[in-house]
Scaffold this motif. Structure first.
Motif, PDB file in Angstrom:
ATOM      1  N   ALA A 273      -4.492   6.438 -62.315  1.00  0.00           N
ATOM      2  CA  ALA A 273      -3.266   6.322 -61.505  1.00  0.00           C
ATOM      3  C   ALA A 273      -3.594   6.510 -60.023  1.00  0.00           C
ATOM      4  O   ALA A 273      -3.087   5.770 -59.171  1.00  0.00           O
ATOM      5  N   ASN A 274      -4.449   7.474 -59.720  1.00  0.00           N
ATOM      6  CA  ASN A 274      -4.811   7.714 -58.307  1.00  0.00           C
ATOM      7  C   ASN A 274      -5.484   6.487 -57.708  1.00  0.00           C
ATOM      8  O   ASN A 274      -5.197   6.092 -56.586  1.00  0.00           O
ATOM      9  N   GLU A 275      -6.375   5.893 -58.498  1.00  0.00           N
ATOM     10  CA  GLU A 275      -7.105   4.716 -58.015  1.00  0.00           C
ATOM     11  C   GLU A 275      -6.125   3.553 -57.786  1.00  0.00           C
ATOM     12  O   GLU A 275      -6.152   2.892 -56.744  1.00  0.00           O
ATOM     13  N   PHE A 276      -5.228   3.349 -58.744  1.00  0.00           N
ATOM     14  CA  PHE A 276      -4.251   2.251 -58.639  1.00  0.00           C
ATOM     15  C   PHE A 276      -3.325   2.458 -57.439  1.00  0.00           C
ATOM     16  O   PHE A 276      -3.084   1.542 -56.655  1.00  0.00           O
ATOM     17  N   ASN A 277      -2.828   3.708 -57.303  1.00  0.00           N
ATOM     18  CA  ASN A 277      -1.863   3.986 -56.227  1.00  0.00           C
ATOM     19  C   ASN A 277      -2.504   3.853 -54.846  1.00  0.00           C
ATOM     20  O   ASN A 277      -1.850   3.427 -53.899  1.00  0.00           O
ATOM     21  N   ALA A 278      -3.783   4.235 -54.760  1.00  0.00           N
ATOM     22  CA  ALA A 278      -4.479   4.103 -53.467  1.00  0.00           C
ATOM     23  C   ALA A 278      -4.510   2.630 -53.040  1.00  0.00           C
ATOM     24  O   ALA A 278      -4.414   2.311 -51.859  1.00  0.00           O
ATOM     25  N   LYS A 279      -4.618   1.743 -54.039  1.00  0.00           N
ATOM     26  CA  LYS A 279      -4.710   0.305 -53.724  1.00  0.00           C
ATOM     27  C   LYS A 279      -3.329  -0.346 -53.534  1.00  0.00           C
ATOM     28  O   LYS A 279      -3.174  -1.247 -52.727  1.00  0.00           O
ATOM     29  N   ASN A 280      -2.342   0.108 -54.297  1.00  0.00           N
ATOM     30  CA  ASN A 280      -1.080  -0.646 -54.358  1.00  0.00           C
ATOM     31  C   ASN A 280       0.152   0.021 -53.754  1.00  0.00           C
ATOM     32  O   ASN A 280       1.087  -0.679 -53.371  1.00  0.00           O
ATOM     33  N   SER A 281       0.205   1.362 -53.741  1.00  0.00           N
ATOM     34  CA  SER A 281       1.435   2.023 -53.302  1.00  0.00           C
ATOM     35  C   SER A 281       1.504   2.106 -51.787  1.00  0.00           C
ATOM     36  O   SER A 281       0.541   2.519 -51.145  1.00  0.00           O
TER      37      SER A 281
ATOM     38  N   SER B  27       6.969  -1.471 -53.679  1.00  0.00           N
ATOM     39  CA  SER B  27       5.538  -1.517 -53.994  1.00  0.00           C
ATOM     40  C   SER B  27       5.297  -0.766 -55.306  1.00  0.00           C
ATOM     41  O   SER B  27       6.077   0.107 -55.694  1.00  0.00           O
ATOM     42  N   LEU B  28       4.211  -1.134 -55.976  1.00  0.00           N
ATOM     43  CA  LEU B  28       3.974  -0.595 -57.319  1.00  0.00           C
ATOM     44  C   LEU B  28       3.358   0.790 -57.277  1.00  0.00           C
ATOM     45  O   LEU B  28       2.579   1.114 -56.383  1.00  0.00           O
ATOM     46  N   ALA B  29       3.716   1.589 -58.259  1.00  0.00           N
ATOM     47  CA  ALA B  29       3.153   2.927 -58.390  1.00  0.00           C
ATOM     48  C   ALA B  29       2.835   3.152 -59.858  1.00  0.00           C
ATOM     49  O   ALA B  29       3.595   2.743 -60.731  1.00  0.00           O
ATOM     50  N   MET B  30       1.690   3.771 -60.100  1.00  0.00           N
ATOM     51  CA  MET B  30       1.318   4.072 -61.490  1.00  0.00           C
ATOM     52  C   MET B  30       1.467   5.571 -61.718  1.00  0.00           C
ATOM     53  O   MET B  30       1.096   6.372 -60.865  1.00  0.00           O
ATOM     54  N   SER B  31       2.030   5.904 -62.849  1.00  0.00           N
ATOM     55  CA  SER B  31       2.199   7.321 -63.160  1.00  0.00           C
ATOM     56  C   SER B  31       1.484   7.622 -64.474  1.00  0.00           C
ATOM     57  O   SER B  31       1.690   6.922 -65.460  1.00  0.00           O
TER      58      SER B  31
END
Lengths: 423, 247
Positions: free
Chosen positions: A245-253, A260-264
């Motif tokens: 989630a941290n990796e995804f959010n760093a790229k997308n949020s 914008s997208l956020a992963m939890s």
């Protein structure tokens, strides 16, 4: 020395059989309890993940912050492209788009006016184009009457609501809800089957339809409220999910873009953090308490074993045996009893755990009014801890018991021994 | 000493009587508001602008109402909502959706849902019985809004089944039209705010042509209702308030 002690234990069954049986029983229970607790908690988390939270969940920023309200006005648009990208970026995971919604379900009378109504919580999942979600959520086992949707416009409804609304299979019902743009949305469905979850919160009023129908109903073309992600190769792993989630959010949020997208991770979804922390801690605490209790029982067994041989030690001291040698032999014997009992206990415990893992116990009848998302069949789960957990109470406590009981040996006075033996 | 005491009592009585004279009674104000706002019948063509997460939606509708008991609304635009009709008879509400060819009755908790995604709930739309039947009205002060002197009327529920426990209404002291209404829960939490602007004289009454409703618990700018045309006391065919007229 070990051979000598071993022979002693074999020849004098009164000082080996009972302690070994006690240790074996204690270790068996410890091993079984550990695997059972592990199984129940892992299954509960997995059931919840598959049903609502996923191992990770992708949403828009605002949807994530208001998750309990299921705000579809903040749904993800361009869902096909988003899923395609997720599948390519994270090939070791499965992704499923879903729409959750609330609304009112209305059944008409012969004149087309309201006959009965119910408040519903709805779920749009892939039912017509794939069996993945059906299997993932184990809906087959929840189907009470009727069948799953085979064509557009069909709806599954919980049996409780079905009865409350006095429906029959094949009846037409109308869903009233809000579209993604806030408009009033009304859509006709045909009831094709009923579900029973054994969980009051769901049975009260859940409806499930194919996601394409829900998109039509709520004006959500190429959109979905959330995308659930599941690890293909393992059950929920919090540290892995958090890192992902941290990796995804760093790229997308983006903080300035509410769409914008956020992963939890599952632990970041409301209420789930508690379940996961509770599962991790409660499992450890319960096992610790049990291991402690077992240790006291086995320690006592060691203590009683030592005291029972009070006379024997006196005689051995009287014929000139060294106190240290007697103490060492007592502790050595306890160690042997502990090891033998623990090995037997672990083996027997593993057998029971395996049986429970394979066959489980069906508690669906007892869980009918539960509010928690629990698996219907409780199963054990053997993991690496199961193999060694039993040795802790099995060996340590018998040895500590013998160490304490043996202290008495040093307090014996040789001059009084014969007097004691006369008694 | 005795003279001083009498003087003090006299002064206090004077202050009390003066302040009572300054503030008209709540009932007087609400009666005058009713004279402006209520009518035997009303036919309204309006536009509703709803600020949502994905932009502003505009809806057009025509409403026929008779007193506070019966009303019929037909949505004229946009295409997705066109032909949707609502009928209110006493405290019952039916909605017809042409897309499903269904007429649904809205009752119970469903009445708390928003009307067409706006900041207004069905309950808000339905509760138009005279305020004095539901609330105790008291004038608690005066304030100026947009350059107009207003009485602040505080309404406190005298019945259990009200949507809002209390209301604070800023009523134009000259035209007797509310310019702002705050609606509160029993806890004192502000739930909704209405602002009424563009006051025009229609058929001898002062009437707000633009009303903005804001659900204070929701994000967004609220819902604006702009009245394009209003007719008071026009003749309405009895058949319009009929369930059969929904389809």
């Amino acid at each position: 020395m070990i051979k000598f002690l071993f022979k002693g234990l074999l020849r004098d069954k009164s000082r080996s059989l009972l302690p070994i049986i006690v240790v074996t029983i204690g270790v068996t229970i410890t091993v079984f309890l550990q695997s059972y607790m592990n199984g129940v908690f892992t299954d509960s988390i997995e059931t919840t993940a598959k049903f609502s939270s996923g191992h990770v969940k992708v949403m828009t920023q605002v949807y994530k912050n208001n998750l309990s309200q299921m705000p579809n006005d903040y749904a993800i648009i361009g869902i096909d492209e988003t899923i395609k990208k997720l599948r390519s970026d994270y090939p070791d995971m499965s992704w499923a788009d879903r729409i959750q919604f609330g609304g009112l379900l209305d059944a008409p009378d012969s004149a087309g006016l309201t006959r009965s109504q119910g408040n519903v919580m709805g779920m749009g999942i892939h039912l017509l184009d794939s069996n993945d979600e059906l299997k993932r959520m184990d809906l087959q086992s929840k189907l009470l009457i009727g069948r799953f949707p085979t064509k557009a416009g069909e709806l599954l409804i919980t049996n409780e609501l079905f009865q409350k609304m006095n429906l029959k299979l094949g009846d037409k019902v109308t869903l009233m809800s809000n579209s993604m743009y806030g408009e009033m949305a009304m859509y006709n469905f045909t009831v094709c089957g009923t579900l029973h979850f054994g969980t009051q919160a769901l049975d009260k009023g859940l409806v499930v339809a194919d996601i394409a129908d829900v998109r039509m109903a709520l004006n959500m073309e190429d959109a979905a409220g959330e995308i659930l992600g599941f690890f293909n190769d393992s059950p929920y792993d919090d540290s892995r999910a958090v890192a992902l989630a941290n990796e995804f959010n760093a790229k997308n949020s983006k903080t300035d873009d509410k769409f914008s997208l956020a992963m939890s991770p599952m632990s970041g979804v409301g209420g789930m953090d508690f379940l996961i922390a509770y599962s991790e801690n409660a499992q450890s605490i319960i096992i610790l308490i049990f291991v402690f209790a077992m240790s006291i029982v086995l320690w006592n067994a060691g203590l009683v074993g030592g005291l029972r041989r009070y006379g024997e030690f006196g005689l051995r001291l009287a014929i000139g045996e060294n106190k240290n040698e007697i103490y060492r032999s007592l502790v050595g014997e306890a160690l042997l009893v502990g090891v033998i009992g623990s090995v037997f206990g672990v083996v027997i415990g593993l057998v029971f755990s395996w049986l429970m893992q394979e066959y489980g116990v069906d508690t669906s009848g007892m869980m009918q009014n539960s509010n928690m998302m629990m698996p219907a069949v409780f199963r054990s789960q053997i993991n690496s801890t199961t193999y060694y957990i039993g040795f802790i109470p099995g060996i340590l406590s018998t040895v500590i018991g013998a160490l304490l009981a043996g202290i008495g040996i040093y307090k014996r006075q040789t001059a009084n021994l014969f007097k004691e033996l006369e008694n | 000493m005795k003279i001083l005491k009498i003087q003090l009592i006299f002064q206090l009585l004077l202050i009390v009587s003066l302040s009572a004279q300054n503030y008209p009674s709540g009932k007087t104000i609400l009666d005058k508001v009713d004279e402006n706002m209520s009518a035997k019948t009303r036919i309204i063509t309006s536009r509703m602008e709803i600020e949502g997460a994905r932009g502003t939606r505009t809806m057009e509708s025509k409403t026929w109402s008779e007193g506070d008991k019966r009303s019929f609304t037909e949505y004229l635009a946009p295409a997705r909502e066109k032909g949707t009709k609502m009928l209110k008879l006493e405290n019952q509400l039916w909605i017809f959706s042409p897309a499903t060819d269904r007429t649904m009755q809205i009752s119970g908790h469903a009445l708390r849902q928003s009307v067409m995604g706006s900041d207004m709930s069905y309950e808000d739309m339905m509760s138009d019985t005279p305020l004095l039947e539901r609330y105790k009205a008291e004038v608690t002060g005066s304030e100026t809004i947009d350059g107009r002197k207003c009485w602040i009327v505080t309404l406190t529920a005298i019945k259990e089944d009200v949507n809002y426990y209390s209301q604070k209404m800023w009523v134009d002291a000259e035209r007797y039209v509310p310019l702002k209404i705050d609606l509160f829960a029993k806890s004192g939490k502000l739930l909704k705010r209405s602002t009424l602007t563009d006051i025009k004289k229609v058929q001898g009454r002062w009437f707000p042509m633009v009303m903005t409703y804001k659900d204070m618990l929701k994000e967004g700018k609220g819902t604006k209702m702009i009245i394009a045309n209003i007719q008071f006391d026009a003749t309405i065919s009895a058949g319009i308030f009929n369930k059969g007229n929904l389809k």
